[in-house]
Design a protein around this motif. Structure first.
Motif, PDB file in Angstrom:
ATOM      1  N   SER A  43       8.073   6.860 -17.768  1.00  0.00           N
ATOM      2  CA  SER A  43       8.675   8.159 -17.430  1.00  0.00           C
ATOM      3  C   SER A  43       8.551   9.145 -18.587  1.00  0.00           C
ATOM      4  N   ILE A  55      11.142   3.185 -18.286  1.00  0.00           N
ATOM      5  CA  ILE A  55      11.577   4.234 -19.221  1.00  0.00           C
ATOM      6  C   ILE A  55      10.381   4.760 -20.007  1.00  0.00           C
ATOM      7  N   SER A 113      13.252   8.733 -15.196  1.00  0.00           N
ATOM      8  CA  SER A 113      13.825   8.324 -16.487  1.00  0.00           C
ATOM      9  C   SER A 113      15.332   8.118 -16.509  1.00  0.00           C
TER      10      SER A 113
END
Length: 444
Positions: free
Chosen positions: A327, A324, A365
């Motif tokens: 991204s 995460i 993401s």
């Protein structure tokens, strides 16, 4: 395992295509509004309602849509959602005046509000372990692709055929999904109460709809915000004391989930603001047609698709939380690079190349953010958690676009305006990064 593989091959495409249909429709409207206004003789205020009516019901009924699947069975509710969305799409395409298209867009939004959380809940019911991780990765990739591909497809359909075909397309797809669901999707069996929280449902619809209107509405927005705040405060209290709440507050007790909700809110806010302002900048500064502006998003769409295919492999190596963060860094760098270079450098240098980084960031993401948003939920909470994920998605989209446009509306030069819009979008991305650090803290 063979049984799961069989399900993976049949049920997942039904879920993903249904979800893709909703998201595609939401983005197609971005490149169709001018033609709709011309065909139906709509003024700017009425035209705004073509989008707002859909957003109002889609955002307002999300928690309701997620919870009724928990209570009445997700297969049945999913099929009802398909019928409502497909019929609404047909009637939008057949619309002949302002009242008809606005009311049918609102009706279509209710179908979307039922479908969106139910698709994710069905996925959680159907798959476990590694299969679930891979399925969520595909679901997250679909969320991003539907949004960006909708801009391209919307430009093509509007330019070559008619904006009406963008809506007619949903009808045969919806019918096909309905038939396949009858034969291949198994209903969920939850152990929870069969009673729906009507108090929470009413308060959530009033509160969320009023909140959407306070952001996207055309008049009485302050009054709408006051109503939204009051209704949502009462709603939270009601959910605390009611036995079978529409939104169990224990959803927010888990740090991984709650941090993922905040991170998703800001990420979607930044991404959709970028989708909203970039086609306008391309048309105003470079003189692109709507079709060219849609095609100009391919440098984001293609890397997004290919990076999304790598999510499961990368996540297994570095972990969901770190993925995460990585991204979002791609998103920040892509948008900031575009802002620093400036539109006077030409499309490829100022927009096309930075857009590749943005596309990679979005592709990587949404899958891990979705997985974190439904982490550690049991079957009785799957629909409610899915409803919250999709509610956050919808509100992030509305708030992000509104904030960026409001903060730059006083700037008349389109190139300068776009520069500051990108800087604001970068700040929103950074807020998503900060929220994601808390997921990182918990996971490692």
């Amino acid at each position: 395992m063979s049984k799961n593989k069989e399900k993976f091959g049949i049920v997942l495409p039904i879920i993903l295509l249904s979800y893709f249909m909703i998201l595609l429709d939401n983005s197609i409207i971005f490149t169709s509004t001018v033609k709709i206004a011309q065909d139906l003789n709509l003024n700017s205020q009425t035209l705004a309602w073509v989008s707002s009516a859909y957003t109002l019901t889609f955002g307002g009924f999300q928690l309701f849509g997620g919870r009724i699947g928990d209570v009445f069975g997700r297969k049945k509710v999913f099929m009802i959602g398909l019928i409502l969305f497909s019929f609404g799409s047909l009637m939008v395409g057949l619309s002949t005046n302002a009242i008809m298209i606005i009311s049918m867009r609102a009706f279509q939004g209710i179908g979307s509000a039922i479908l969106a959380p139910t698709t994710l809940a069905l996925l959680l019911d159907t798959y476990q372990g590694t299969m679930r991780t891979r399925a969520i990765a595909a679901y997250g990739a679909t969320a991003g692709l539907g949004a960006s591909f909708g801009l391209v497809l919307g430009g093509v359909i509007t330019s070559v055929l008619s904006w009406r075909y963008g809506f007619f397309l949903n009808v045969p797809v919806g019918i096909l999904m309905f038939i396949l669901t009858i034969f291949f999707v198994h209903d969920s069996k939850t152990e929870g109460s069969r009673h729906l929280d009507f108090t929470g449902t009413l308060l959530s619809v009033i509160g969320l709809s009023a909140l959407v209107y306070s952001i996207d509405g055309t008049s009485h927005q302050i009054l709408s915000l006051v109503i939204a705040i009051i209704a949502l405060i009462i709603f939270v209290y009601a959910e605390k004391v009611i036995k079978n709440p529409i939104m169990p507050l224990k959803l927010f007790a888990d740090r991984e989930r709650s941090s993922a909700y905040v991170a998703r809110f800001f990420f979607i806010g930044a991404a959709f603001a970028y989708f909203f302002v970039t086609p306008q900048a391309l048309q105003k500064v470079y003189g692109f047609t709507p079709l060219m502006a849609g095609i100009a998003f391919l440098p984001a769409t293609l890397p997004q698709f290919f990076s999304a295919l790598q999510v499961s492999r990368i996540s297994s190596k570095i972990g969901n939380a770190r993925l995460i963060l990585v991204s979002i860094i791609f998103g920040i760098v892509g948008v900031l690079l575009s802002a620093i270079l400036g539109l006077n450098q030409g499309y490829w240098l100022a927009v096309g190349i930075p857009m590749v980084l943005f596309g990679i960031g979005q592709g990587l993401s949404l899958s891990p953010l979705t997985e974190a948003g439904v982490a550690n939920t049991d079957a009785d909470m799957a629909g409610a958690a899915s409803g919250v994920v999709n509610t956050i998605h919808q509100f992030g989209q509305s708030v992000g676009m509104s904030v960026v446009v409001a903060m730059t509306s006083h700037i008349n030069n389109p190139s300068t305006s776009y520069h500051y819009q990108l800087l604001i979008i970068s700040v929103i991305f950074i807020l998503s990064f900060v929220a994601s650090l808390d997921i990182q803290t918990k996971k490692h």
